[in-house]
Structure formats: C-alpha cells, structure tokens
Write a protein that holds these residues in place. Structure first.
Motif, short mmCIF file in Angstrom:
data_model
loop_
_atom_site.label_atom_id
_atom_site.label_comp_id
_atom_site.label_asym_id
_atom_site.label_seq_id
_atom_site.Cartn_x
_atom_site.Cartn_y
_atom_site.Cartn_z
N VAL B 48 0.84 -1.19 0.00
CA VAL B 48 0.00 0.00 0.00
C VAL B 48 0.88 1.25 0.00
CG1 VAL B 48 -1.78 1.28 1.25
CG2 VAL B 48 -1.76 -1.22 1.34
N GLN B 49 0.62 2.15 -0.94
CA GLN B 49 1.20 3.49 -0.86
C GLN B 49 0.04 4.44 -0.64
OE1 GLN B 49 4.15 4.81 -3.54
NE2 GLN B 49 5.13 2.82 -3.77
N THR B 50 0.04 5.11 0.48
CA THR B 50 -1.10 5.95 0.82
C THR B 50 -0.68 7.36 1.20
OG1 THR B 50 -2.96 6.25 2.35
CG2 THR B 50 -1.07 4.99 3.17
N ALA B 51 -1.52 8.31 0.77
CA ALA B 51 -1.25 9.71 1.08
C ALA B 51 -1.59 10.02 2.54
CB ALA B 51 -2.08 10.61 0.16
N ALA B 52 -2.43 9.18 3.15
CA ALA B 52 -2.85 9.41 4.53
C ALA B 52 -1.91 8.67 5.48
CB ALA B 52 -4.29 8.93 4.72
N VAL B 53 -1.15 9.41 6.25
CA VAL B 53 -0.12 8.82 7.12
C VAL B 53 -0.72 8.48 8.48
CG1 VAL B 53 2.10 9.28 8.24
CG2 VAL B 53 1.68 10.10 5.91
N GLY B 56 -2.05 2.73 9.72
CA GLY B 56 -1.62 1.33 9.56
C GLY B 56 -2.58 0.35 10.21
N ALA B 57 -3.06 0.68 11.42
CA ALA B 57 -3.95 -0.23 12.13
C ALA B 57 -5.28 -0.39 11.40
CB ALA B 57 -4.18 0.27 13.56
N THR B 58 -5.77 0.72 10.80
CA THR B 58 -7.02 0.67 10.05
C THR B 58 -6.85 -0.20 8.81
OG1 THR B 58 -7.43 2.92 10.81
CG2 THR B 58 -8.85 2.10 9.05
N TRP B 59 -5.73 0.00 8.09
CA TRP B 59 -5.45 -0.84 6.92
C TRP B 59 -5.43 -2.31 7.33
CZ3 TRP B 59 -5.64 0.24 1.92
CH2 TRP B 59 -5.54 1.58 1.51
N GLN B 60 -4.75 -2.60 8.45
CA GLN B 60 -4.66 -3.99 8.92
C GLN B 60 -6.05 -4.58 9.11
OE1 GLN B 60 -1.43 -5.78 10.19
NE2 GLN B 60 -2.92 -7.33 9.51
N ALA B 61 -6.93 -3.81 9.77
CA ALA B 61 -8.28 -4.32 10.05
C ALA B 61 -9.06 -4.55 8.77
CB ALA B 61 -9.01 -3.33 10.95
#
Lengths: 295, 106
Positions: B48-53, B56-61
């Motif tokens: 994942v390359q994301t502009a929103a730093v 990570g925990a949300t992406w994981q879920a």
C-alpha cells in the motif's frame, strides 16, 4: 447506451475500439510511474494517468491514447507526455489508419513544472509530424474534466475534434480565469456560463469541434470511424496557402464577434433565433436548429 | 506518504488467473488496486502506498476482513491510495478480487 462522460479512460477505450483489440503499451503492470510525484511524497498512478496502445476500429488499424481525468485532472507529467509522444512517433513507423486521442486534461501537471511543459511541447511537435505524414489525428473530447491548457492547444492542432455537449475545450479553464481575473469576469461555479462558453455546443457553432455527438461511447465510435474515412482520402491541405486562409478566417472571426460579451451574443449574431434556448436542446434538435448557422 | 506491506498465509491460488486486474483511479478519496499472480510460495502480499499517514492499524483491520472474504494465495496486490475511506477500500478490493478470481477484467 454507455455515457462517455461518466466512464473512466479505460472504460471509454474498451467501448470505443473493437472488443478485445486493444494491446496496451506500458500497461500498469510495468509500473512506469512519475519520478517527480515520489519526490513530492504524492502517490503515483501505475499508468501515470494515460492508457496508450494499438487496436482496431471497425477493423481499421488505429493507435489510441486515453487520458484519465480522475488522476490529477488528467494533467500531463513527464511520463504521461512521453507515452503520448511515443505513441505518436510510433505512428510514423507503423503507419496506422489513424490516431485517436481521447483527451481529458487540465493541461501541464504543475507538480512536474518544466518537465511537464517540455512534454506537452513534444506532444505538439509529434502531432504535427504525424499529420504531415498523412495520418489523421482525431480528438475525442467528452470527459468529466474537459480539455484545457496545453492539451487544449494539442487538440486544435489535430485534424478533427469530436465533442459532446458535455465536453469542454479551451485554453485557460474556468477556475483559472476566475482566479486570475476575478469572479466578476468569470464565475467558474456558474455551470450554465461555463458550458455555453467552453462546452461542446459553442465549440461546434464556432467550428472548433468538427462533429457534435450525444454523450454515448457508441456515438463517439461512429463519429471517429466516419472521420477516419473522410480524412484519409484525400488528406488535409497543409499548404502555406491553406494555413494563411485559416488565419484569415480566424482574423475575421475576431472582427465579427470581438465585441460580444457572452456566447449568447455570438449565437444571436450567427442568426440563431432564440439563442437562449440552445443550451436546453438535445443534440439532434440542436443540430437541426443550427444547421447553416455555424461560424 | 506512507508505504505499508501486509502478508497473509493460508489462501488458495486461483486456477487460471488473468495476467492482471486494475480497478479504481488514484484520485481524492479513491484508490487504484492492481492484482497480479506472483510466485510467492503461497503468500498473499499487499503493498500500500497511501497519502494518509498513520492509518496502519485501520489498513490492517480492513485487509484482514478482505482476506477473510477472499483467501487467495500467490498473488501480489498493489495499492495507490489518496485517502479512501475503509468502506471504499473494502469495495475496491472486492471488485478487484472478484474480477481476478472470476477471470473477468473489470
């Protein structure tokens, strides 16, 4: 019916060309992304916002490019522009029956500054080289973001422009004009004003759009096919005399309409009865109403 | 921008996968998802390359849920994101993985 306006660049191309005929050059899996956006800590797109490739249009061999307005407004960065230039230069080698440019762009990608500007100028030179070699270059303009800036110039360098009413074509876009000249000069949120100034109907009346079609991928396909056949034999007259005649026409247009403050004034001067009704007519009624009224 | 990598085991490879599937656009509140078959020894790898730093925990879920719905192996999923909401991310991945497993190019 499939809306050209609502479709993505890939969706438009898939509907425009013969099914399954597109062979993409530098597809997303190649990951040729913008080197500049990474430095600016901005996510890049795997195709840099443009699809280029070879395909068939009713059996005719074409090269095609489609800009994706959803990625940075379809703006031309270094890679994006190089893909477009490379496609046009390929036409000189493979001599297809035509090149189709599905434009949707705000112009130069300002993040990439000079690299973007140079890219657009290279695209312009390549378009002229392809035209000079006798291969028609046809622009299709009906996307959500319109076509402005450098790509607006590129479009008018081509042999023909197909637009829908929803398409927009210009140099400075509405928001640029408002920002630089003030909202009194141009209110970019006045949609009626925007469309009657830069929209497909006005461009068709001024003769800048060759063909006006409904917002339908199949209608764009039919128009592109018809133009491909019209333009291939005989090719366009690119002699000095023809260019000087074109300049004279542009000069006389300024004389005729230079004092008009609004597109409505121009339509009235063209002899259109009830010009205020043109924006609400559907495409067929519009074309019937303005027959013999184009500038 | 933030770069995140996730790996999942225990999925099944797709029998005759398409060369690739691309859905979505890198625009505000949106993302593009590129799915490709890859010889990863049974792994599902998501980059994942994301502009929103800092999410990570949300992406994981979200990705845990996606893998539970689509337990696939030997695939590489590449994402370019411009602040899409978790719901949009989930829908885009469903769209991409349905197309990948079904063999239909979206």
């Amino acid at each position: 019916m499939s809306s050209y306006y609502e479709n993505s660049a890939r969706g438009r191309l898939a509907g425009l060309l013969d099914p399954g005929s597109l062979v993409e050059i530098l597809p997303p899996t190649e990951r040729v992304v913008s080197p500049h956006l990474r430095q600016l800590d901005t996510p890049a797109a795997f195709d840099d916002g443009i699809v280029v490739g070879e395909g068939r249009l009713a059996g005719r061999r074409v090269l095609a490019a489609a800009q994706e307005g959803g990625f940075m407004g379809g703006a031309v960065g270094e890679v994006h522009g190089a893909k477009l230039t490379g496609l046009l230069e390929r036409a000189l080698d493979t001599r297809p029956d035509g090149v189709l440019l599905l434009v949707e762009s705000g112009g130069v990608r300002l993040h990439e500054a000079n690299a973007g500007l140079i890219a657009v100028s290279e695209v312009m030179r390549a378009v002229l080289a392809v035209r000079a070699s006798g291969i028609p270059v046809i622009v299709l303009d009906g996307g959500t973001f319109g076509c402005f800036g450098g790509m607006g110039i590129v479009s008018r360098l081509c042999d023909a422009v197909v637009m829908s009413e929803e398409g927009r074509l210009g140099l400075s876009g509405p928001e640029v004009i408002e920002t630089t000249m003030g909202v009194e000069e141009f209110d970019s949120r006045d949609r009626a004003l925007v469309w009657r100034t830069v929209g497909g109907k006005h461009r068709y009346l001024l003769g800048e759009a060759t063909t006006l079609v409904e917002d339908d991928v199949a209608a764009f396909r039919a128009a592109a096919l018809s133009l491909l056949d019209q333009l291939s034999d005989p090719g366009p007259d690119l002699s000095l005399a023809a260019l000087e005649a074109e300049h004279a026409v542009l000069g006389s247009r300024l004389e005729r309409f230079g004092d008009c403050g609004d597109a409505l004034d121009i339509w009235e001067r063209l002899g259109v009865e009830e010009p205020e009704k043109l924006p609400i007519l559907d495409t067929a009624d519009f074309l019937a109403t303005v027959r013999d009224r184009r500038a | 921008m933030e770069i995140l990598t996730f790996e999942y085991r225990g999925g099944q490879p797709v029998a005759s996968p398409p060369p690739s599937v691309l859905v979505g656009v890198v625009g505000s509140g949106n993302l593009e998802v590129l799915v490709e078959p890859a010889p990863l020894g049974g792994l599902c790898r998501i980059e994942v390359q994301t502009a929103a730093v800092g999410f990570g925990a949300t992406w994981q879920a979200v990705l845990d849920d996606v893998f539970a719905r689509h337990p696939l192996a030997d695939i590489r999923i590449s994402i370019n994101d411009v602040g899409a909401t978790p719901a949009v991310v989930g829908l885009r991945l469903d769209q991409a993985l349905d197309a990948f497993a079904g063999g239909a190019q979206a």
